[in-house]
Motif scaffolding. Structure first.
Motif, PDB file in Angstrom:
ATOM      1  N   HIS A  34      60.814  30.548 -10.578  1.00 47.54           N
ATOM      2  CA  HIS A  34      61.568  29.991 -12.598  1.00 47.54           C
ATOM      3  C   HIS A  34      60.526  30.150 -12.810  1.00 47.54           C
ATOM      4  O   HIS A  34      59.644  29.641 -12.809  1.00 47.54           O
ATOM      5  CB  HIS A  34      61.999  28.430 -11.800  1.00 47.54           C
ATOM      6  N   GLY A  35      61.044  30.417 -14.511  1.00 46.62           N
ATOM      7  CA  GLY A  35      60.332  30.882 -15.706  1.00 46.62           C
ATOM      8  C   GLY A  35      60.715  31.216 -16.633  1.00 46.62           C
ATOM      9  O   GLY A  35      62.302  31.162 -16.585  1.00 46.62           O
ATOM     10  N   ILE A  83      74.484  31.512 -30.210  1.00 47.72           N
ATOM     11  CA  ILE A  83      74.811  30.128 -29.260  1.00 47.72           C
ATOM     12  C   ILE A  83      74.026  31.169 -27.692  1.00 47.72           C
ATOM     13  O   ILE A  83      74.757  31.996 -27.387  1.00 47.72           O
ATOM     14  CB  ILE A  83      76.223  30.057 -29.998  1.00 47.72           C
ATOM     15  N   ARG A  84      74.688  30.175 -26.791  1.00 48.98           N
ATOM     16  CA  ARG A  84      74.040  30.438 -25.616  1.00 48.98           C
ATOM     17  C   ARG A  84      74.363  28.893 -24.554  1.00 48.98           C
ATOM     18  O   ARG A  84      74.687  28.205 -24.777  1.00 48.98           O
ATOM     19  CB  ARG A  84      72.569  30.277 -25.284  1.00 48.98           C
ATOM     20  N   TYR A  85      74.829  29.169 -22.688  1.00 48.58           N
ATOM     21  CA  TYR A  85      75.182  28.198 -22.327  1.00 48.58           C
ATOM     22  C   TYR A  85      74.705  28.479 -21.167  1.00 48.58           C
ATOM     23  O   TYR A  85      74.228  29.485 -20.409  1.00 48.58           O
ATOM     24  CB  TYR A  85      76.633  28.252 -22.157  1.00 48.58           C
ATOM     25  N   ALA A  86      73.831  27.634 -20.352  1.00 43.54           N
ATOM     26  CA  ALA A  86      73.401  27.490 -19.378  1.00 43.54           C
ATOM     27  C   ALA A  86      72.557  28.932 -19.329  1.00 43.54           C
ATOM     28  O   ALA A  86      72.222  29.642 -18.335  1.00 43.54           O
ATOM     29  CB  ALA A  86      74.317  27.593 -18.075  1.00 43.54           C
ATOM     30  N   TRP A  87      71.734  28.970 -19.999  1.00 43.73           N
ATOM     31  CA  TRP A  87      70.407  30.114 -20.456  1.00 43.73           C
ATOM     32  C   TRP A  87      69.406  29.540 -20.365  1.00 43.73           C
ATOM     33  O   TRP A  87      68.875  28.845 -21.721  1.00 43.73           O
ATOM     34  CB  TRP A  87      70.972  30.593 -21.740  1.00 43.73           C
ATOM     35  N   ALA A  88      68.785  29.289 -19.106  1.00 43.19           N
ATOM     36  CA  ALA A  88      66.971  29.160 -19.320  1.00 43.19           C
ATOM     37  C   ALA A  88      66.376  29.285 -19.680  1.00 43.19           C
ATOM     38  O   ALA A  88      66.172  30.079 -20.376  1.00 43.19           O
ATOM     39  CB  ALA A  88      66.849  28.586 -17.609  1.00 43.19           C
ATOM     40  N   SER A  89      65.328  28.639 -20.073  1.00 42.19           N
ATOM     41  CA  SER A  89      64.037  28.918 -21.407  1.00 42.19           C
ATOM     42  C   SER A  89      62.824  28.952 -20.056  1.00 42.19           C
ATOM     43  O   SER A  89      62.943  28.609 -19.029  1.00 42.19           O
ATOM     44  CB  SER A  89      64.116  28.187 -21.947  1.00 42.19           C
TER      45      SER A  89
END
Length: 380
Positions: A37-38, A315-321
């Motif tokens: 994760h990262g 825009i973005r959704y459920a997009w991990a940083s």
């Protein structure tokens, strides 16, 4: 794509056994795991759909998908155990003094049966957080997808999937694929925006941040290099981390700089003792209040509730940083006073309770329409 093709070839190698296009189920990676994760997590999940954002698709026929990005471990936060809210204090035999009261009214109906197990933290771990303890909702989502996409069922098999957007003077209408919704509708769940920074919720990139511009907002994936010393090129003075856009526009460090950074990170003192500086470019993204439509196939962003100084670019959704891969970025969960409720991200189908598919889309400055990452098309 390649690994599904490989396994299908292996399974069907003996003639007359497995079909060469046998149905293949995929589970997207859960949030908050201990490995992998990262800054690359958003694109790792994206690649699980062959970069189309939904299954099946032309690159991955006869496949089906169950998302798990909203099913990470409820007590996976770094402070969950230090506050003794996920277990009794061995000294006092009670929960910690800062723990907050529980309320199962906010839980999705199909996940309420997990309430006692989460409250009592009774499910055992296996090999740490890389194997999330919540299993049965994943099985349910897989079963729904398999039955309705492979076996000919008539209900929805995929979560809300973006088909387009249109920006007006003070709002953005985000549209979802009506064909994939079938007889279901888009539901907007309650989501606490107070004190929330980055999360897997709906995020909008504006020019209000001093680090934001159209190019920054168009970057769907950031990476960093560790500089050989503070202030050493390409790092700025007194800094040892240089963030750059790996997936999108912008300058990239030479291969030699990236290779040297990787060498240092892989060394004995690398990733065990060193933590990259915060990516300030992510401050361009802000959590966004949403309103459902009466038709059930779109949502509306009220731009009047956002600081849109400098423009609205993406825009973005459920997009991990890099820093946040969770549906529960509110302070109480971060502090460990409450768990992250399963299924807590805001967009679901209303009846089947299937989470929306992640997406990333820039907004065309000329016509106000969305442009998703190719090969996904969302120009409706």
């Amino acid at each position: 794509v390649a690994i599904v093709d490989l396994w299908r070839r292996m399974f069907s190698a003996a003639e007359g056994t497995t079909d060469k296009l046998a149905p293949f189920g995929i589970v997207s990676l859960a949030s908050g795991g201990s490995e992998g994760h990262g800054q690359h997590m958003a694109h790792m999940r994206w690649s699980q759909t062959g970069n189309y954002g939904v299954l099946p698709n032309p690159a991955m026929p006869n496949t089906f998908l169950a998302h798990a990005f909203d099913l990470g471990d409820p007590w996976g936060g770094r402070n969950a155990y230090t506050q003794n809210c996920s277990r009794l204090d061995p000294t006092t035999g009670k929960h910690g003094p800062n723990c907050l009261p529980w309320n199962d009214d906010s839980w999705d109906a199909d996940l309420k049966y997990l309430y006692p197990a989460v409250k009592n933290n009774s499910a055992p771990f296996f090999m740490g957080g890389i194997h999330p303890r919540i299993k049965s909702p994943v099985g349910r989502r897989l079963a729904l997808a398999y039955y309705n996409s492979i076996l000919g069922g008539s209900d929805v098999f995929a979560g809300p999937t973006i088909s387009g957007c249109q920006m007006g003077s003070d709002s953005i209408e985000v549209k979802f694929n009506k064909t994939l919704l079938r007889n279901d509708k888009v539901m907007v769940q309650g989501f606490n925006l107070t004190g929330v920074g980055e999360s897997l919720s709906f995020m909008t990139c504006t020019g209000a941040s001093p680090y934001a511009n159209e190019s920054v907002c168009a970057c769907s994936g950031w990476n960093f290099v560790k500089c050989t010393a503070r202030g050493a090129w390409p790092c700025a003075a007194n800094q040892d981390t240089y963030w750059y856009c790996e997936e999108g526009p912008g300058w990239k460090p030479p291969a030699s700089v990236i290779e040297e950074s990787n060498r240092m990170l892989d060394s004995d003192n690398g990733n065990l003792q060193w933590v990259p500086a915060r990516n300030v470019f992510e401050t361009a993204w802000v959590p966004t209040p949403l309103q459902p439509s009466t038709t059930g196939d779109s949502i509306t962003i009220d731009l009047k509730q956002l600081n849109t100084t400098g423009g609205v670019f993406a825009i973005r959704y459920a997009w991990a940083s890099h820093s946040t891969d969770t549906c529960c970025a509110n302070p109480d969960v971060t502090a460990g006073y409450l768990p992250c409720n399963p299924g807590a991200c805001p967009l679901m189908t209303a009846s089947a309770l299937i989470p929306a598919n992640p997406f990333f889309a820039v907004i065309d400055s000329k016509n106000g329409k969305c442009q998703c990452l190719a090969p996904q098309v969302c120009d409706e």
